[in-house]
Design an enzyme around this catalytic site. Structure first.
Site, PDB file in Angstrom:
ATOM      1  N   LYS A  91       0.796  -1.226   0.000  1.00  0.00           N
ATOM      2  CA  LYS A  91       0.000   0.000   0.000  1.00  0.00           C
ATOM      3  C   LYS A  91       0.831   1.280   0.000  1.00  0.00           C
ATOM      4  O   LYS A  91       0.375   2.314  -0.495  1.00  0.00           O
ATOM      5  CB  LYS A  91      -0.951   0.018   1.200  1.00  0.00           C
ATOM      6  CG  LYS A  91      -2.032  -1.049   1.148  1.00  0.00           C
ATOM      7  CD  LYS A  91      -2.956  -0.951   2.347  1.00  0.00           C
ATOM      8  CE  LYS A  91      -4.039  -2.026   2.294  1.00  0.00           C
ATOM      9  NZ  LYS A  91      -4.976  -1.904   3.429  1.00  0.00           N
ATOM     10  N   ASP A  95      -9.822   2.598   2.804  1.00  0.00           N
ATOM     11  CA  ASP A  95      -9.730   1.941   4.106  1.00  0.00           C
ATOM     12  C   ASP A  95     -10.258   2.827   5.231  1.00  0.00           C
ATOM     13  O   ASP A  95     -10.814   2.331   6.211  1.00  0.00           O
ATOM     14  CB  ASP A  95      -8.278   1.563   4.411  1.00  0.00           C
ATOM     15  CG  ASP A  95      -7.816   0.326   3.668  1.00  0.00           C
ATOM     16  OD1 ASP A  95      -8.677  -0.502   3.302  1.00  0.00           O
ATOM     17  OD2 ASP A  95      -6.597   0.177   3.442  1.00  0.00           O
TER      18      ASP A  95
END
Length: 296
Positions: A74, A110
């Site tokens: 990420k 997220d």
């Protein structure tokens, strides 16, 4: 005429058990879309996390419309993108990439995914003092969600102290001084003892990384515990916390709600969050029934 076909992928380590393909494809079926979601596992390919840039370029060249990005890529992926959404830039982590006019644009779903899951699963919980285990890409997203939801003081603990310190410093710049601080791992006992809640955001507990991320005896009935790991859904941490009287939140809600937002980014269409949550529950219930039937 709006597009009707999509090719999406997921890049990460050990992604074979992911439920993202099923979540995205089932919702697309309900919306009348042809939607293929493919897994790109760096463990299977025997590539390091730093190879994510090559994989993103290959996916773009092969005609993919977008990618989800998961552990441990990420943060590595950012250097290989053409632009970032404001939230992804602020977090320094990307979990969703969309290809637009030959450009790779990074997003992060997220934060909203965890916030939605927490609001539904642990409503009205005390949040004055919260401990966060893990300062990677997922941890950064969870930290932003917690402070946005009203956490008074967030203590960040990570196996790499420098990473925890950097995250806490960036959080203070955004949310105000003294809202976040980092703590060495050897002070965890004191912080958890005084905390209202604990959020776990490391790979520990995943099928490939079994175990507990902290000593079980630190869990106490006055503590709520949230785990972002969802494979397995019932992690060792969730089992131990429940047994010790803690209110718990497994990682399933976060994976569903981040998928809802990613689906919207990929297609421009509005998915049904309740339907996707129901589908997730159906899949996991079936898996549990099969394990029980076969004594697994």
């Amino acid at each position: 005429m709006p597009r009707q076909t999509y090719l999406i992928g997921l890049i990460g380590a050990g992604v074979g058990p992911s439920l993202s393909p099923a979540l995205h494809e089932r919702e697309a079926d309900h919306l009348g879309l042809r939607y293929l979601y493919r897994l790109i596992d760096i463990d299977v390919l025997e590539r390091p996390a730093t190879a994510v840039g090559d994989l993103v370029r290959a996916a773009r060249d092969l005609g993919f419309d977008g990618l989800n990005i998961t552990h441990p890529c990420k943060q590595h992926v950012i250097a290989h993108l053409d632009a970032l959404s404001p939230q992804a830039a602020e977090l320094g982590a990307v979990n969703t990439v969309v290809f637009e006019d030959g450009r790779a644009i990074g997003h992060n779903t997220d934060v909203t995914g965890f916030a939605a899951a927490f609001t539904r699963g642990l409503p009205d919980r005390a949040m004055e003092r919260v401990v966060l285990l893990g300062a990677g890409g997922a941890g950064a997203a969870v930290a932003h969600a917690l402070l946005t939801l009203g956490t008074g003081r967030l203590t960040v603990v990570d196996a790499v102290p420098e990473r925890a310190a950097a995250l806490a410093a960036s959080l203070d710049l955004h949310f105000g001084e003294e809202r976040a601080h980092f703590a060495p791992a050897d002070t965890l006992t004191a912080h958890v003892t005084e905390a209202d809640g604990l959020v776990h955001a490391t790979p520990t507990g995943m099928a490939a990384h079994p175990g507990l991320p902290l000593p079980e005896e630190l869990l106490h009935p006055g503590l709520w515990v949230a785990d972002i790991v969802y494979r397995p859904l019932e992690t060792a941490l969730i089992r131990a916390a429940r047994a010790r009287g803690c209110a718990v939140l497994h990682g399933g809600g976060m994976v569903v709600f981040q998928a809802v937002d990613a689906f919207r980014i990929f297609t421009g269409r509005e998915p049904d969050a309740d339907r996707m949550l129901a589908h997730f529950t159906e899949i996991t219930d079936q898996e549990t029934a099969m394990r029980t039937a076969y004594g697994a």
